[in-house]
Write an enzyme that holds these catalytic residues in place. Sequence first.
Site, short mmCIF file in Angstrom:
data_model
loop_
_atom_site.label_atom_id
_atom_site.label_comp_id
_atom_site.label_asym_id
_atom_site.label_seq_id
_atom_site.Cartn_x
_atom_site.Cartn_y
_atom_site.Cartn_z
N TYR A 1 50.66 -13.45 74.70
CA TYR A 1 50.72 -14.66 75.52
C TYR A 1 49.85 -14.55 76.78
O TYR A 1 48.93 -15.37 76.96
CB TYR A 1 52.16 -15.04 75.88
N LYS B 1 46.16 -16.59 77.17
CA LYS B 1 45.99 -17.57 78.25
C LYS B 1 44.88 -17.14 79.21
O LYS B 1 44.10 -17.97 79.69
CB LYS B 1 47.31 -17.76 79.01
#
Length: 373
Positions: free
Chosen positions: A155, A159
Amino acid sequence: MPGWSCLVTGAGGFVGQRIIRMLVQEKELQEVRALDKVFRPETKEEFSKLQTKAKVTMLEGDILDAQYLRRACQGISVVIHTASVMDFSRVLPRQTILDVNLKGTQNLLEAGIHASVPAFIYCSTVDVAGPNSYKKTILNGREEEHHESTWSNPYPYSKKMAEKAVLAANGSILKNGGTLHTCALRPMYIYGERGQFLSRIIIMALKNKGVLNVTGKFSIVNPVYVGNVAWAHILAARGLRDPKKSQNIQGQFYYISDDTPHQSYDDLNCTLSKEWGLRLDSSWSLPLPLLYWLAFLLETVSFLLRPFYNYRPPFNCHLVTLSNSKFTFSYKKAQRDLGYEPLVSWEEAKQKTSEWIGTLVEQHRETLDTKSQ
């Protein structure tokens, strides 16, 4: 500024829905295209009832479908990209998260350039900046300090790389010969009505006789209300469309916080829910260093078992660090360049969120009553 149109990805999500509701009130707006993989029936109904002169078009499509994105971007003035997969517990395969968060962003950038979309705003996250260690304190951090996550967890990594792609695309030449201007917003932990994390925490507490799990009592963070995050995106869209303001905004990223008091995650959960009788677990908990090493041990076991068995630890080193660090950031740069001031005060945000938690409590009671009959 002449009439314009906007595509919002992840429009059925927590932040995306708020952006749509604010966006339709913007002057000169002709069309909003709300894109998500699937919209819940209640979201479709809510969007259909919006009081606006602008046309609201709901599009159901995959962020990995490059051809679909090209069609969705045709005739669009601004893209606000909020679609992403959020996973801190490693439930989803790593490749799935990388595909959606990174490849999906790259697809959308390419589609926007092909369709000559001049402005692109990326909803990033404070997680791209860290925290990298619970031992390091960052209070009222600023953009020029260049904090960057070193975690390989899918994650924060996806990002971070997606944000880099968006900012690197600033200045790209569009198909019509124009220039692409981009920026990224890094919200703190977002709370508010319909928040998935908060909803799960409250429901778990209701199943545990009203006792909230203690998961982040060592942290100091500055959470941000969802309405203020949406407002920052509206201001970024205005700014990138304004030739005077755009010069300072393009290619930049901004931390987005508000006037919510700096506090631990546990204190925030308790403050928002105590009106309904929820309380923090007062039993003994592991010291933070021991908790971290236990997480490391569980991750090692998971790695060793991987060829034979898919063991997913209940928590990991990244989650322990994220939940227990002193990690806050200032919104002064957004204030200076975007004209950002929180639209919703802490008191109002607290009241609205608490009222929503009350509906969750009531639903839980109704469920218990039904089961006991």
